[in-house]
Design an enzyme around this catalytic site. Structure first.
Site, PDB file in Angstrom:
ATOM      1  N   HIS A  20       0.939  -1.273  -0.025  1.00 16.67           N
ATOM      2  CA  HIS A  20      -0.094  -0.153  -0.036  1.00 16.67           C
ATOM      3  C   HIS A  20       0.847   1.244   0.082  1.00 16.67           C
ATOM      4  O   HIS A  20       1.974   1.332   0.919  1.00 16.67           O
ATOM      5  CB  HIS A  20      -0.820  -0.008   1.194  1.00 16.67           C
ATOM      6  CG  HIS A  20      -2.005  -0.870   1.302  1.00 16.67           C
ATOM      7  ND1 HIS A  20      -3.134  -0.725   0.396  1.00 16.67           N
ATOM      8  CD2 HIS A  20      -1.992  -2.154   1.810  1.00 16.67           C
ATOM      9  CE1 HIS A  20      -3.746  -1.907   0.412  1.00 16.67           C
ATOM     10  NE2 HIS A  20      -3.183  -2.707   1.576  1.00 16.67           N
ATOM     11  N   PHE A  38     -10.802  -8.317  12.927  1.00 21.53           N
ATOM     12  CA  PHE A  38     -10.623  -7.142  13.805  1.00 21.53           C
ATOM     13  C   PHE A  38     -12.115  -6.502  13.567  1.00 21.53           C
ATOM     14  O   PHE A  38     -12.532  -6.146  12.582  1.00 21.53           O
ATOM     15  CB  PHE A  38      -9.658  -6.041  13.256  1.00 21.53           C
ATOM     16  CG  PHE A  38      -8.268  -6.901  12.910  1.00 21.53           C
ATOM     17  CD1 PHE A  38      -7.868  -6.934  11.900  1.00 21.53           C
ATOM     18  CD2 PHE A  38      -7.611  -7.381  13.920  1.00 21.53           C
ATOM     19  CE1 PHE A  38      -6.766  -7.652  11.393  1.00 21.53           C
ATOM     20  CE2 PHE A  38      -6.432  -8.003  13.635  1.00 21.53           C
ATOM     21  CZ  PHE A  38      -5.944  -8.175  12.426  1.00 21.53           C
ATOM     22  N   ASP A  50     -14.271  -4.420  13.393  1.00 22.97           N
ATOM     23  CA  ASP A  50     -14.489  -2.880  12.799  1.00 22.97           C
ATOM     24  C   ASP A  50     -15.965  -2.700  12.372  1.00 22.97           C
ATOM     25  O   ASP A  50     -17.002  -3.313  12.424  1.00 22.97           O
ATOM     26  CB  ASP A  50     -13.355  -2.508  11.858  1.00 22.97           C
ATOM     27  CG  ASP A  50     -13.831  -3.093  10.548  1.00 22.97           C
ATOM     28  OD1 ASP A  50     -13.735  -2.399   9.313  1.00 22.97           O
ATOM     29  OD2 ASP A  50     -14.069  -4.323  10.480  1.00 22.97           O
ATOM     30  N   ASP A  89      -8.907 -11.251   6.836  1.00 20.99           N
ATOM     31  CA  ASP A  89      -9.527  -9.951   7.217  1.00 20.99           C
ATOM     32  C   ASP A  89      -8.955  -8.549   6.353  1.00 20.99           C
ATOM     33  O   ASP A  89      -9.762  -8.045   5.780  1.00 20.99           O
ATOM     34  CB  ASP A  89      -9.353  -9.699   8.750  1.00 20.99           C
ATOM     35  CG  ASP A  89      -9.671  -8.119   9.027  1.00 20.99           C
ATOM     36  OD1 ASP A  89      -9.080  -7.240   8.624  1.00 20.99           O
ATOM     37  OD2 ASP A  89     -10.792  -8.180   9.848  1.00 20.99           O
ATOM     38  N   ASP A 115      -9.713  -4.700   2.176  1.00 18.61           N
ATOM     39  CA  ASP A 115      -9.300  -4.277   0.896  1.00 18.61           C
ATOM     40  C   ASP A 115     -10.236  -4.216  -0.262  1.00 18.61           C
ATOM     41  O   ASP A 115     -10.228  -3.322  -1.068  1.00 18.61           O
ATOM     42  CB  ASP A 115      -7.855  -4.770   0.390  1.00 18.61           C
ATOM     43  CG  ASP A 115      -6.604  -4.380   1.523  1.00 18.61           C
ATOM     44  OD1 ASP A 115      -5.435  -5.143   1.513  1.00 18.61           O
ATOM     45  OD2 ASP A 115      -6.613  -3.341   2.117  1.00 18.61           O
TER      46      ASP A 115
HETATM   47  N1  56B Z   1     -11.143  -5.263  10.069  1.00 19.28           N
HETATM   48  C1  56B Z   1     -10.171  -4.482   9.678  1.00 19.28           C
HETATM   49  N2  56B Z   1     -10.544  -3.030   9.927  1.00 19.28           N
HETATM   50  C2  56B Z   1      -9.826  -2.232   9.242  1.00 19.28           C
HETATM   51  C3  56B Z   1      -8.569  -2.446   8.695  1.00 19.28           C
HETATM   52  C4  56B Z   1      -7.896  -1.323   8.083  1.00 19.28           C
HETATM   53  C5  56B Z   1      -6.866  -1.138   7.104  1.00 19.28           C
HETATM   54  N3  56B Z   1      -5.860  -2.303   7.314  1.00 19.28           N
HETATM   55  C6  56B Z   1      -4.845  -1.987   6.302  1.00 19.28           C
HETATM   56  C7  56B Z   1      -3.721  -2.990   6.741  1.00 19.28           C
HETATM   57  C8  56B Z   1      -3.947  -4.089   5.922  1.00 19.28           C
HETATM   58  C9  56B Z   1      -5.005  -4.055   5.172  1.00 19.28           C
HETATM   59  O1  56B Z   1      -4.526  -4.532   4.046  1.00 19.28           O
HETATM   60  C10 56B Z   1      -5.245  -2.576   5.108  1.00 19.28           C
HETATM   61  O2  56B Z   1      -4.819  -2.023   4.035  1.00 19.28           O
HETATM   62  C11 56B Z   1      -8.867  -0.077   8.670  1.00 19.28           C
HETATM   63  N4  56B Z   1      -9.845  -1.069   9.420  1.00 19.28           N
HETATM   64  C12 56B Z   1     -10.888  -0.438  10.187  1.00 19.28           C
HETATM   65  O3  56B Z   1     -12.012   0.277   9.412  1.00 19.28           O
HETATM   66  C13 56B Z   1     -12.364   1.440   9.676  1.00 19.28           C
HETATM   67  C14 56B Z   1     -12.036   2.324   8.425  1.00 19.28           C
HETATM   68  O4  56B Z   1     -12.706   1.950   7.504  1.00 19.28           O
HETATM   69  P1  56B Z   1     -12.805   3.108   6.277  1.00 19.28           P
HETATM   70  O5  56B Z   1     -13.326   4.369   7.143  1.00 19.28           O
HETATM   71  O6  56B Z   1     -13.428   2.534   5.200  1.00 19.28           O
HETATM   72  O7  56B Z   1     -11.520   3.271   5.944  1.00 19.28           O
HETATM   73  C15 56B Z   1     -11.865   1.664  11.289  1.00 19.28           C
HETATM   74  O8  56B Z   1     -12.793   0.846  11.968  1.00 19.28           O
HETATM   75  C16 56B Z   1     -10.583   0.913  10.866  1.00 19.28           C
HETATM   76  O9  56B Z   1      -9.987   0.859  12.188  1.00 19.28           O
HETATM   77  C17 56B Z   1      -8.358  -3.795   8.243  1.00 19.28           C
HETATM   78  O10 56B Z   1      -7.501  -4.141   7.598  1.00 19.28           O
HETATM   79  N5  56B Z   1      -9.279  -4.711   8.941  1.00 19.28           N
END
Ligand code: 56B
Length: 365
Positions: free
Chosen positions: A78, A266, A268, A337, A342
């Site tokens: 990224h 995670f 979210d 996840d 992504d």
């Molecule tokens: N379950 C889960 N939640 C994740 C991520 C990530 C980013 N991780 C990066 C690292 C490796 C991955 O390849 C991603 O490139 C952010 N979030 C959560 O999402 C919300 C933000 O959403 P939006 O407003 O649409 O950007 C917020 O609660 C944030 O904490 C994830 O990976 N998994």
């Protein structure tokens, strides 16, 4: 018989006779997140898992992850994520995951909180990473715990500038984010020599141990709730911190953990949306219409607990189905996840219709 054996014999006898089940000091650390998620899933009435769609999704997700050769390498690909495998990257990831919450906005896309960096406009999670990278480029030591507690240098005005927006909307929960930085800075100074590497070393190579250490040392990482009168742990930012370090260092160096597969999805607000799009989870009519009306669900509400717990259990079910397809697949809840997050962002960018994500404002995710 040596003294030592007699002790074990005696302890085993006492345990058997009196049901003594005090904590075994040698037992490996457990976070209890997956166990709690299964409890929520078993007792949920407003969120359900569909095993047929879960099996179909497992085939599709597994196929796409293989096609993309999806692995920990994807993390550093990224454009905003750091690529250096050094302490500066550890510090950036900790700062990111200390503040990795609640970016959602109900403003129009053009009016929501936006960070301009590298001639691009970033929103959501990426707005946070962009703001931190921009601050570092501007010589602001935003990833240094000593800076966070330096009242002279790290004023609220300096932090307001770090998180300045290209639009009229400021970063959601700015005050809470400042509080997280100040509190973490003080705890790191008191207990970990102001060093995040020292904190990681405190877990002695255990991912679950590091999650538990974060949750017990830092109140702002202690992400838990109550469901059907039972305490349930989600520990979303503690877990994603361990996962980000593991991925950024490709399981080596600071990212070397002997139990990384104990980390769950995670919980979210973005991945549940993707799970719903895949048909893996579905909502009861009252909850479904609450989401489609984009109404706020209070932090701690049963519906929020069910969405978070069932999403964790859904990704575990996906993982088990993928392993049935290919027993030696190098897949865990983290990679599934990351992939689903992504994919959700790709589909959002492509304008694909999805049920609105749930609106809970909190520092937990
Ligand atoms: N379950 C889960 N939640 C994740 C991520 C990530 C980013 N991780 C990066 C690292 C490796 C991955 O390849 C991603 O490139 C952010 N979030 C959560 O999402 C919300 C933000 O959403 P939006 O407003 O649409 O950007 C917020 O609660 C944030 O904490 C994830 O990976 N998994």
């Amino acid at each position: 018989m040596s003294d030592d054996e007699v002790d074990h014999e005696l302890v085993a006898l006492l345990r058997a006779k009196f049901g003594m089940n005090g904590p075994d000091p040698n037992a490996p650390p457990e976070t209890k997140v997956l166990e709690n998620a299964e409890f929520i899933y078993d007792n949920s009435t407003d969120v359900a898992l569909d095993m047929r769609y879960t099996k179909l999704a497992a085939i599709a997700v597994h196929e796409e992850m293989q096609k993309r050769e999806y692995s920990t390498k994807a993390w550093a690909e990224h454009e905003l994520h750091p690529t250096a495998k050094d302490e500066a990257t550890v510090n950036l990831i900790f700062t990111m995951d200390l503040l990795n919450f609640s970016f959602w906005s109900d403003k129009e896309e053009s009016e929501r909180f936006t960070v301009e960096y590298k001639d691009k406009k970033w929103t959501g999670y990426w707005s946070l990473v962009a703001a931190l990278q921009r601050a570092l480029d501007e010589e602001i030591p935003i990833t240094s715990p000593e800076f966070w507690i330096d009242e002279e240098k790290c004023t609220d005005e300096v932090l307001k500038n770090v998180f300045r927006s290209e639009t009229g909307e400021e970063i959601p929960m700015f005050e809470q984010r400042v509080q997280c930085l100040r509190e973490a800075g003080m705890i790191l100074e008191d207990e970990f020599d102001s060093s995040i590497v020292t904190l990681i070393q405190g877990a002695k190579g255990s991912a679950a141990g590091l999650v538990n250490l974060l949750a017990s040392s830092f109140p702002c990482f202690n992400d838990a709730g109550t469901f059907e009168r039972k305490k349930v742990r989600f520990l979303k930012r503690a877990q994603i911190f361990v996962a980000d370090v593991w991925a950024a260092f490709e399981g080596e160096s600071y990212g070397a953990f002997n139990d990384i597969d104990k980390i769950t999805m995670f919980a979210d607000y973005r991945v549940p949306q993707m799970l719903h799009m895949l048909g893996v989870i579905s909502y009861s009519p009252p909850l479904d219409s609450k989401l489609r009306r984009k109404e706020v669900i209070d932090c701690g509400h049963s519906w929020e607990m069910q969405i978070r717990g069932c999403s964790i259990w859904a990704v575990e079910s996906l993982r088990r189905e993928i392993l049935k397809l290919q027993p030696d697949a190098k897949v865990n809840a983290i990679l599934i996840d990351f992939f689903l997050y992504d994919l959700a962002k790709e589909k959002e960018k492509a304008g694909e219709e999805a049920i609105p994500h749930h609106r809970t404002r909190s520092i937990w995710y």
